[in-house]
Design a protein around this motif. Structure first.
Motif, PDB file in Angstrom:
ATOM      1  N   ALA A   1     -24.271 -62.195   7.204  1.00  0.00           N
ATOM      2  CA  ALA A   1     -22.823 -62.403   7.229  1.00  0.00           C
ATOM      3  C   ALA A   1     -22.457 -63.796   7.746  1.00  0.00           C
ATOM      4  O   ALA A   1     -21.314 -64.228   7.628  1.00  0.00           O
ATOM      5  CB  ALA A   1     -22.149 -61.337   8.105  1.00  0.00           C
TER       6      ALA A   1
ATOM      7  N   SER B   1     -22.141 -67.813   7.818  1.00  0.00           N
ATOM      8  CA  SER B   1     -21.800 -68.719   6.729  1.00  0.00           C
ATOM      9  C   SER B   1     -21.994 -70.151   7.188  1.00  0.00           C
ATOM     10  O   SER B   1     -21.677 -70.472   8.334  1.00  0.00           O
ATOM     11  CB  SER B   1     -20.348 -68.490   6.335  1.00  0.00           C
ATOM     12  OG  SER B   1     -19.933 -69.429   5.380  1.00  0.00           O
ATOM     13  N   PRO B   2     -22.494 -71.053   6.355  1.00  0.00           N
ATOM     14  CA  PRO B   2     -22.855 -70.874   4.950  1.00  0.00           C
ATOM     15  C   PRO B   2     -24.276 -70.365   4.743  1.00  0.00           C
ATOM     16  O   PRO B   2     -24.663 -70.112   3.609  1.00  0.00           O
ATOM     17  CB  PRO B   2     -22.724 -72.300   4.390  1.00  0.00           C
ATOM     18  CG  PRO B   2     -23.051 -73.195   5.540  1.00  0.00           C
ATOM     19  CD  PRO B   2     -22.595 -72.469   6.778  1.00  0.00           C
TER      20      PRO B   2
ATOM     21  N   ARG C   1     -24.872 -64.238  16.441  1.00  0.00           N
ATOM     22  CA  ARG C   1     -24.723 -65.665  16.159  1.00  0.00           C
ATOM     23  C   ARG C   1     -25.483 -66.486  17.190  1.00  0.00           C
ATOM     24  O   ARG C   1     -25.600 -66.087  18.350  1.00  0.00           O
ATOM     25  CB  ARG C   1     -23.253 -66.097  16.196  1.00  0.00           C
ATOM     26  CG  ARG C   1     -22.432 -65.658  15.002  1.00  0.00           C
ATOM     27  CD  ARG C   1     -22.880 -66.287  13.685  1.00  0.00           C
ATOM     28  NE  ARG C   1     -22.037 -65.824  12.598  1.00  0.00           N
ATOM     29  CZ  ARG C   1     -22.101 -64.621  12.012  1.00  0.00           C
ATOM     30  NH1 ARG C   1     -23.012 -63.745  12.417  1.00  0.00           N
ATOM     31  NH2 ARG C   1     -21.270 -64.298  11.047  1.00  0.00           N
TER      32      ARG C   1
ATOM     33  N   CYS D   1     -18.766 -77.265   5.734  1.00  0.00           N
ATOM     34  CA  CYS D   1     -19.098 -76.300   6.794  1.00  0.00           C
ATOM     35  C   CYS D   1     -18.165 -76.500   7.990  1.00  0.00           C
ATOM     36  O   CYS D   1     -17.687 -75.540   8.590  1.00  0.00           O
ATOM     37  CB  CYS D   1     -20.555 -76.451   7.212  1.00  0.00           C
ATOM     38  SG  CYS D   1     -20.990 -75.414   8.636  1.00  0.00           S
TER      39      CYS D   1
ATOM     40  N   ALA E   1     -14.689 -75.003   7.167  1.00  0.00           N
ATOM     41  CA  ALA E   1     -14.593 -73.607   6.728  1.00  0.00           C
ATOM     42  C   ALA E   1     -13.758 -72.804   7.724  1.00  0.00           C
ATOM     43  O   ALA E   1     -13.944 -72.924   8.929  1.00  0.00           O
ATOM     44  CB  ALA E   1     -15.989 -72.995   6.601  1.00  0.00           C
TER      45      ALA E   1
ATOM     46  N   ASP F   1     -13.620 -70.140   9.364  1.00  0.00           N
ATOM     47  CA  ASP F   1     -14.075 -68.955  10.088  1.00  0.00           C
ATOM     48  C   ASP F   1     -13.827 -69.190  11.574  1.00  0.00           C
ATOM     49  O   ASP F   1     -13.298 -70.218  11.979  1.00  0.00           O
ATOM     50  CB  ASP F   1     -15.529 -68.593   9.763  1.00  0.00           C
ATOM     51  CG  ASP F   1     -16.534 -69.586  10.298  1.00  0.00           C
ATOM     52  OD1 ASP F   1     -16.312 -70.137  11.376  1.00  0.00           O
ATOM     53  OD2 ASP F   1     -17.552 -69.804   9.623  1.00  0.00           O
TER      54      ASP F   1
ATOM     55  N   ARG G   1     -21.913 -73.706  14.612  1.00  0.00           N
ATOM     56  CA  ARG G   1     -22.041 -74.397  13.316  1.00  0.00           C
ATOM     57  C   ARG G   1     -23.204 -75.391  13.319  1.00  0.00           C
ATOM     58  O   ARG G   1     -23.842 -75.626  12.287  1.00  0.00           O
ATOM     59  CB  ARG G   1     -20.734 -75.117  12.969  1.00  0.00           C
ATOM     60  CG  ARG G   1     -19.626 -74.124  12.577  1.00  0.00           C
ATOM     61  CD  ARG G   1     -18.309 -74.831  12.282  1.00  0.00           C
ATOM     62  NE  ARG G   1     -17.213 -73.916  12.498  1.00  0.00           N
ATOM     63  CZ  ARG G   1     -16.302 -73.574  11.592  1.00  0.00           C
ATOM     64  NH1 ARG G   1     -16.314 -74.114  10.397  1.00  0.00           N
ATOM     65  NH2 ARG G   1     -15.353 -72.711  11.875  1.00  0.00           N
TER      66      ARG G   1
ATOM     67  N   THR H   1     -26.448 -74.428  11.787  1.00  0.00           N
ATOM     68  CA  THR H   1     -26.592 -74.263  10.332  1.00  0.00           C
ATOM     69  C   THR H   1     -27.476 -75.342   9.713  1.00  0.00           C
ATOM     70  O   THR H   1     -28.026 -75.142   8.634  1.00  0.00           O
ATOM     71  CB  THR H   1     -25.218 -74.295   9.618  1.00  0.00           C
ATOM     72  OG1 THR H   1     -24.611 -75.585   9.790  1.00  0.00           O
ATOM     73  CG2 THR H   1     -24.299 -73.209  10.153  1.00  0.00           C
TER      74      THR H   1
END
Lengths: 313, 313
Positions: A124, A126-127, A171, B209, B212, B214, B221, B224
């Motif tokens: 779930a 992202s990305p 997360r 990203c 985004a 969210d 982030r 990522t």
């Protein structure tokens, strides 16, 4: 099926290993789940590259001579891309059975049995799917039977939700790595002095800066570790703990914005180093009730996943 | 008073120096404000420590032999705590005259005159005043006559508001330093491969990203860049520009939250390296009109502050 399990339980002592890039820690566990002995060496995954089996064979030899062949349980980095054998990721939500089913059993040449525990991913996110390796054993050791939010401090620390007997999602926060990088290599490196003990007053000032209700974000607040020094209001010996407080406090703000906690709620903290106390102080400072788990939760989780994987095997 | 200025203008060529920790760059300017010559050496402030005057004397000797004694204008690090002579900070809001009045004039033994330009602070920043050194010359060179928001990319980049003929206020963002630290020393260091050119597609993915919608913050982030690689969706050669896009994009998000811009607005970008193009792309991607200033604004600003300080002297 059950006979196989009993056979293993009766004939093999279990060894839980924590094999990081720089260290190999092993605990010998008897049939009553008690820790009989411990070994720690600097034979990390990097140094052992290309000869993991031989290194493990040699380090565990004393236990093998006394107790016969061993059942070795391994979670974490050892199953990562730069580890020994790469393990996949079980997608969250995931139960103990989901994790145990994806474990891998390897018969080693010396008669030992190795069980590698898979990582977990959260599709779930992202990305790209978020990932953990090792923290899934911490979560299982902590218990999946009670709904909770669990924070596991680390270089790439995790916040996970437990719900309905499963790890519902999680997360990653890169807080620990950022603190280390900033103190070792940033413009602060030439200024900060590292005291022997902790400076909890400086830590609290960092927490306060993180929680201050202004409109500025982390990229601006991080510069306050320098401007405080320039203004003569942060001594070199205070910079380290101010920065820890600031970044951990900011992690809590981000976690709150992500819906992971509300003031007045309860947070479970799972870990085995000094950071557990940092997170407890941050949680309590923000009005959370902090429950600190015993520091052997990873070991208990590896045992539980290993046992379940034998039942399912 | 005016005679003194005329005397200087008639008898001395001006030299604008940019003296950083690792480099000394100098530009020779004639009476028509044209750049006649340039010198660059590796005699940074660190190497020159304890003998700044002698180093400057020697490096500028060829110009002094041809043109006589020089008027040297210096902004930035040279006036910082680890520079040559520590200069104070003029509090914002600050006009050209406010800055020029706080400049310091030093007669050097060789007959040169050195004008050190002060830094600027923003006492409205919390919990400590924010600071700049060198960017105040960029802002003056860019012009204080038109209200604007100006971003000056850097290791500790600045966003400033110009209003009513003054530098109204500013904030620092540590974006450039974080990009460098993460690529050089984090877990990404062993993975990222640095291509010869820029990968604007990866940069755009990083921007995306960051933007985004969210609920997750920067500390999540940032991970990522690793999960994209683990998922096989970010190649090692893409990680660097993905990370630049992510962090610069996040700086824009934080600047927007701080009220520094609105979609459809105009942003002035002042700088002299590749980052200017990064910020232009980020601004345009977010619906801003980007105005990129000439790359000699710092030099023009130092000249203007120097001239004003002679008038006020």
């Amino acid at each position: 099926m059950l006979e196989a399990v009993n056979e293993v339980k009766e004939t093999k002592m279990r060894v839980v290993i924590d094999w990081s890039a720089t260290r190999l820690e092993a605990a010998l566990i008897d049939g009553t789940d008690a820790v009989l002995d411990r070994i720690g060496t600097d034979d990390g995954l990097k140094r052992a590259a290309g000869r993991h089996e031989a290194v493990l064979d040699e380090i565990l030899a004393p236990w093998r001579r006394t107790h016969g062949s061993l059942h070795i349980l391994a979670a974490g980095m050892v199953g990562g891309r730069s580890g020994w054998m790469e393990m996949g990721y079980v997608p969250a939500p995931a139960s103990l059975a989901d994790i145990a089913r994806a474990a891998r059993h390897v018969a080693l040449a010396n008669g030992d049995r190795l069980t590698l525990i898979p990582g977990l991913c959260d599709p779930a996110a992202s990305p790209f799917p978020d990932v953990m390796r090792g923290e899934e054993a911490q979560l299982v050791g902590h218990g999946l039977d009670r709904d909770a939010v669990v924070v596991m401090p680390g270089n790439n620390g995790k916040w996970a939700r437990i719900g309905g007997g499963r790890i519902a999602g999680f997360r990653t926060f890169v807080t620990g790595e950022l603190v280390a990088l900033l103190l070792a290599y940033s413009g602060l490196a030439g200024i900060a002095v590292h005291p022997e003990g902790r400076d909890w007053r400086a830590f609290a000032r960092g927490l306060e800066c993180a929680g201050a209700p202004d409109r500025h974000g982390l990229l601006t607040r991080l510069f306050t570790a320098r401007t405080g020094w320039l203004a003569g209001q942060l001594a070199p010996a205070e910079i380290g703990d101010y920065l820890r407080g600031l970044l951990i406090g900011w992690e809590f703000i981000e976690a709150r914005n992500a819906g992971l906690w509300l003031p007045g709620g309860t947070l479970d903290i799972v870990g085995d180093d000094d950071r557990v106390d940092d997170y407890r102080r941050a949680a309590e400072g923000l009005g959370l009730t902090a429950r600190v788990a015993p520091d052997d939760t990873a070991l208990r989780g590896a045992l539980a996943i290993g046992a379940e994987s034998m039942i399912l095997a």
